[in-house]
Design an enzyme around this catalytic site. Structure first.
Site, mmCIF file in Angstrom:
data_model
loop_
_atom_site.group_PDB
_atom_site.id
_atom_site.type_symbol
_atom_site.label_atom_id
_atom_site.label_comp_id
_atom_site.label_asym_id
_atom_site.label_seq_id
_atom_site.Cartn_x
_atom_site.Cartn_y
_atom_site.Cartn_z
ATOM 1 N N ASP A 64 106.386 59.818 6.868
ATOM 2 C CA ASP A 64 106.678 58.445 8.563
ATOM 3 C C ASP A 64 107.904 58.735 9.107
ATOM 4 O O ASP A 64 108.850 58.144 7.720
ATOM 5 C CB ASP A 64 105.882 57.719 8.239
ATOM 6 C CG ASP A 64 104.468 58.514 8.205
ATOM 7 O OD1 ASP A 64 103.182 58.975 8.044
ATOM 8 O OD2 ASP A 64 103.340 57.280 7.126
HETATM 9 N N1 URA Z 1 101.449 58.745 3.349
HETATM 10 C C1 URA Z 1 102.433 57.809 4.422
HETATM 11 O O1 URA Z 1 101.606 56.798 4.444
HETATM 12 N N2 URA Z 1 103.792 57.830 4.512
HETATM 13 C C2 URA Z 1 104.080 58.948 4.249
HETATM 14 O O2 URA Z 1 105.268 58.844 5.464
HETATM 15 C C3 URA Z 1 104.166 59.563 2.998
HETATM 16 C C4 URA Z 1 103.405 58.660 2.469
#
Ligand code: URA
Length: 242
Positions: A98
């Protein structure tokens, strides 16, 4: 060959050849159209050996605020963090972190390896460290082991949750520092797994993928090529970690 390796534009390379700056097997070449075997012939530009290759494997310590895509009209992408010569072989991020998640991101143009690292059926461990609001405890560990139901009804595969440390804060609130190993990568998976047990991820960082561990010397936003050992290990252990 030199342009393909990102050492200059075609016209810049032609100019370098004219200036006698390019040698093949130790002899300056005069004709930029000369045929070389990129895997056999020793080619130098300005006295430096040029090694030819078709694949690239980069370990990036992704900072917050950049997105795991190859292009975007609004946001800075992880590819924007690469030097132009490291973009020539068109690496792409293996899986997504993310925008607000940090840490280990492998960038490669090896589609086969990328697929094998990401496919849940290959059971490759992805290890995250997170700061979570609330007291994470044994009930959560057992729930993650059994599989939790996400907001869309999906039941997660068994995951290994470890509580590293908890801190009581003012007015009875607490934060927990945890490590979580999952073998799949649904959209926002870690955040949604904690939501499923009534908790919120405040900070998230990926620290390992298969045998590949985030280099602690790699500053946020910087990257380096995988070492031969890292690459060999990643290729030979893929799918064997779970
Ligand atoms: N899980 C998440 O919630 N975000 C990420 O970036 C990676 C795994």
């Amino acid at each position: 060959m030199l342009a393909n390796m990102g050492l200059g534009t075609r016209s810049e390379i032609k100019k370098a050849v004219k200036q006698g700056r390019v040698t093949v097997e130790g002899k300056a070449v005069k004709d930029s159209g000369i045929q070389v075997d990129p895997f056999q012939d020793h080619v130098e530009l300005d006295g430096e050996a040029v090694s030819y290759r078709e694949t690239i494997y980069l370990m990036l310590n992704k900072p917050q605020g950049v997105i795991s895509a190859t292009e975007d009209t609004r946001d800075k992408t992880v590819l924007d963090l690469l030097e132009p010569q490291d973009r020539v072989l068109a690496p792409f991020p293996v899986g997504r972190l993310d925008k607000d998640t940090e840490g280990l991101l492998l960038l490669t143009n090896d589609g086969q390896l990328a697929h094998e690292l990401l496919s849940p059926r290959k059971h490759v461990d992805k290890t995250y460290e997170a700061e979570v609001s609330g007291l994470v405890g044994e009930a959560d560990i057992q729930a993650f082991k059994a599989g939790v139901t996400l907001d869309d009804g999906y039941v997660t595969m068994p995951a290994r949750l470890t509580v590293l440390r908890t801190e009581e804060q003012h007015e009875g609130t607490a934060v927990s520092y945890i490590s979580l190993v999952i073998q799949e990568g649904k959209f926002h998976q870690v955040k949604r797994m904690f939501e499923a047990v009534g908790k919120k991820v405040i900070f998230l960082k990926r620290v390992a993928m298969g045998t590949l561990k985030l280099d602690p010397l790699l500053a946020s936003g910087s990257y380096r090529e995988l070492t031969e050992e890292e690459l060999e290990s990643l290729k030979s252990h893929r799918g064997q970690s779970g």
